[in-house]
Scaffold this active site. Structure first.
Site, PDB file in Angstrom:
ATOM      1  N   TYR A 134      -6.772  -5.515 -14.361  1.00 47.63           N
ATOM      2  CA  TYR A 134      -5.430  -5.953 -14.777  1.00 47.63           C
ATOM      3  C   TYR A 134      -4.896  -5.059 -15.906  1.00 47.63           C
ATOM      4  CZ  TYR A 134      -1.616  -9.359 -15.005  1.00 47.63           C
ATOM      5  OH  TYR A 134      -0.396  -9.970 -14.947  1.00 47.63           O
ATOM      6  N   LYS A 188       1.597  -8.468 -20.634  1.00 51.08           N
ATOM      7  CA  LYS A 188       1.790  -9.930 -20.561  1.00 51.08           C
ATOM      8  C   LYS A 188       1.537 -10.578 -21.924  1.00 51.08           C
ATOM      9  CE  LYS A 188       2.850 -10.512 -16.160  1.00 51.08           C
ATOM     10  NZ  LYS A 188       4.273 -10.664 -15.782  1.00 51.08           N
TER      11      LYS A 188
HETATM   12  N1  LIG Z   1       1.406 -12.967  -7.939  1.00 46.91           N
HETATM   13  C1  LIG Z   1       0.617 -13.302  -8.919  1.00 46.91           C
HETATM   14  O1  LIG Z   1      -0.614 -13.440  -8.742  1.00 46.91           O
HETATM   15  C2  LIG Z   1       1.169 -13.558 -10.293  1.00 46.91           C
HETATM   16  C3  LIG Z   1       0.434 -14.345 -11.205  1.00 46.91           C
HETATM   17  C4  LIG Z   1       0.956 -14.555 -12.467  1.00 46.91           C
HETATM   18  C5  LIG Z   1       2.173 -13.985 -12.814  1.00 46.91           C
HETATM   19  N2  LIG Z   1       2.861 -13.227 -11.910  1.00 46.91           N
HETATM   20  C6  LIG Z   1       4.142 -12.641 -12.319  1.00 46.91           C
HETATM   21  O2  LIG Z   1       5.170 -13.188 -11.531  1.00 46.91           O
HETATM   22  C7  LIG Z   1       6.291 -12.287 -11.583  1.00 46.91           C
HETATM   23  C8  LIG Z   1       6.828 -12.099 -10.178  1.00 46.91           C
HETATM   24  O3  LIG Z   1       5.904 -11.338  -9.421  1.00 46.91           O
HETATM   25  P1  LIG Z   1       5.478 -11.721  -7.931  1.00 46.91           P
HETATM   26  O4  LIG Z   1       3.997 -11.901  -7.949  1.00 46.91           O
HETATM   27  O5  LIG Z   1       6.350 -12.770  -7.376  1.00 46.91           O
HETATM   28  O6  LIG Z   1       5.683 -10.327  -7.168  1.00 46.91           O
HETATM   29  P2  LIG Z   1       6.974  -9.683  -6.480  1.00 46.91           P
HETATM   30  O7  LIG Z   1       6.558  -8.303  -6.113  1.00 46.91           O
HETATM   31  O8  LIG Z   1       7.479 -10.546  -5.400  1.00 46.91           O
HETATM   32  O9  LIG Z   1       8.040  -9.661  -7.658  1.00 46.91           O
HETATM   33  C9  LIG Z   1       8.107  -8.661  -8.637  1.00 46.91           C
HETATM   34  C10 LIG Z   1       9.568  -8.320  -8.783  1.00 46.91           C
HETATM   35  O10 LIG Z   1       9.810  -7.411  -9.854  1.00 46.91           O
HETATM   36  C11 LIG Z   1      10.958  -6.678  -9.466  1.00 46.91           C
HETATM   37  N3  LIG Z   1      11.141  -5.484 -10.278  1.00 46.91           N
HETATM   38  C12 LIG Z   1      10.252  -4.480 -10.514  1.00 46.91           C
HETATM   39  N4  LIG Z   1      10.839  -3.531 -11.278  1.00 46.91           N
HETATM   40  C13 LIG Z   1      12.110  -3.965 -11.540  1.00 46.91           C
HETATM   41  C14 LIG Z   1      13.202  -3.434 -12.264  1.00 46.91           C
HETATM   42  N5  LIG Z   1      13.110  -2.258 -12.909  1.00 46.91           N
HETATM   43  N6  LIG Z   1      14.355  -4.148 -12.347  1.00 46.91           N
HETATM   44  C15 LIG Z   1      14.454  -5.346 -11.716  1.00 46.91           C
HETATM   45  N7  LIG Z   1      13.456  -5.904 -10.992  1.00 46.91           N
HETATM   46  C16 LIG Z   1      12.306  -5.208 -10.910  1.00 46.91           C
HETATM   47  C17 LIG Z   1      10.671  -6.329  -8.008  1.00 46.91           C
HETATM   48  O11 LIG Z   1      11.833  -5.907  -7.325  1.00 46.91           O
HETATM   49  C18 LIG Z   1      10.139  -7.654  -7.510  1.00 46.91           C
HETATM   50  O12 LIG Z   1      11.194  -8.442  -6.990  1.00 46.91           O
HETATM   51  C19 LIG Z   1       5.777 -11.019 -12.253  1.00 46.91           C
HETATM   52  O13 LIG Z   1       6.136 -11.044 -13.623  1.00 46.91           O
HETATM   53  C20 LIG Z   1       4.280 -11.150 -12.114  1.00 46.91           C
HETATM   54  O14 LIG Z   1       3.561 -10.414 -13.089  1.00 46.91           O
HETATM   55  C21 LIG Z   1       2.396 -13.008 -10.664  1.00 46.91           C
END
Ligand SMILES: NC(=O)c1ccc[n+]([C@@H]2O[C@H](COP(=O)([O-])OP(=O)(O)OC[C@H]3O[C@@H](n4cnc5c(N)ncnc54)[C@H](O)[C@@H]3O)[C@@H](O)[C@H]2O)c1
Length: 253
Positions: free
Chosen positions: A148, A155
């Site tokens: 990570y 984060k």
């Molecule tokens: N999936 C997991 O296991 C998990 C767990 C905890 C937290 N998260 C967090 O949840 C959030 C959403 O991620 P997700 O897992 O749904 O994945 P995802 O890939 O569906 O979403 C990530 C989003 O970030 C956007 N993005 C990236 N660069 C960008 C920019 N410059 N401007 C605007 N948008 C931008 C992408 O277009 C995408 O829609 C993130 O912050 C991620 O770290 C995810």
């Protein structure tokens, strides 16, 4: 902000918020994501009022400034913002953190942490009284999770930003919170090396013995985004089927 496809956590939240009666606005960062976001927006519009969709790459101040102007011109005020955005180079989501490049560090911090400050800075004029802001984080901010790496540092900074923003905006009745979600199979998560094993380990060891779903996250999001969460700000709420409570487990137990 942060719908990439129908696996996205932001999409899960959007579906739940729509069902609860919220009128939504979506954003996208570039043309390839735009197509998918527009298709999903149509799904929720269901023949009724179309969901407005605007460009916003959070790395560009100019796009946030334009977004604020366009929202104002179109008469939109925001009761809540979901910031579900993160990015790091794939190369830096494997191996040791000491291999992180300066550019990769700055990129991860910019997209995954600074962007929340920028969103608050430029969209502040659009926020209604008692608006609620929500971002997404992960336990890798406070504990070491293999691969990570730089995202864990981003984060940690994001969670600190949530507290500082909550203190700044609290007097105006605006709340800022984060949900710390368990691992969910999304496009962003698949960039983490060995993510499939992370999922397997979570499912086998989390107290609820199952993976976290985007619907789990969406339920908690509705609480934080609505008046149900009216007294909660600066909080990092764990939605991870209980995984965060675990300490080291001796082999064989
Ligand atoms: N999936 C997991 O296991 C998990 C767990 C905890 C937290 N998260 C967090 O949840 C959030 C959403 O991620 P997700 O897992 O749904 O994945 P995802 O890939 O569906 O979403 C990530 C989003 O970030 C956007 N993005 C990236 N660069 C960008 C920019 N410059 N401007 C605007 N948008 C931008 C992408 O277009 C995408 O829609 C993130 O912050 C991620 O770290 C995810």
């Amino acid at each position: 902000m942060g719908i990439a496809n129908d696996w996205s956590i932001a999409w899960g939240i959007a579906e739940a918020a729509h069902k609860a009666g919220a009128k939504l606005i979506f954003t996208y960062p570039n043309a390839s994501v735009e197509k998918r976001v527009r298709a999903l927006a149509e799904k929720l519009a269901d023949g009724g009022t179309p969901i407005p969709v605007y460009p916003c790459d959070v790395q560009a101040d100019s796009q946030l400034i334009t977004l604020n102007s366009v929202l104002e011109a179109d008469g939109h005020q925001l009761d809540f913002i979901v910031h579900a955005i993160a990015f790091a180079n794939k190369d830096e989501l494997k191996g040791g953190i000491s291999q992180t490049s300066r550019e990769g560090f700055n990129l991860a911090m910019d997209v995954s942490c600074y962007s929340l400050l920028a969103v608050m800075k430029y969209l502040k004029p659009r926020l209604t009284q008692s608006a609620s802001i929500l971002t997404l984080t992960y336990e890798g901010s406070i504990k070491v999770v293999p691969n990570y790496n730089v995202m864990g540092v981003a984060k940690a900074a994001l969670e600190a930003a949530v507290r500082y923003l909550a203190a700044e905006f609290g007097p105006q009745g605006i709340r800022v919170n984060a949900i710390s979600a368990g691992p969910i199979n999304t496009l962003a998560a698949r960039g983490i090396s060995d993510f499939t094993n992370m999922l397997k380990h979570h499912e086998a060891t989390a107290p609820m013995r199952r993976l976290t779903t985007k619907e789990d996250v969406a339920g908690a999001a509705l609480y934080l985004l609505s008046s149900l969460g009216s007294g909660t700000t600066g909080e990092v709420l764990n939605v991870d089927t209980g995984a965060h409570i675990l300490g080291p487990t001796p082999a064989g137990m």
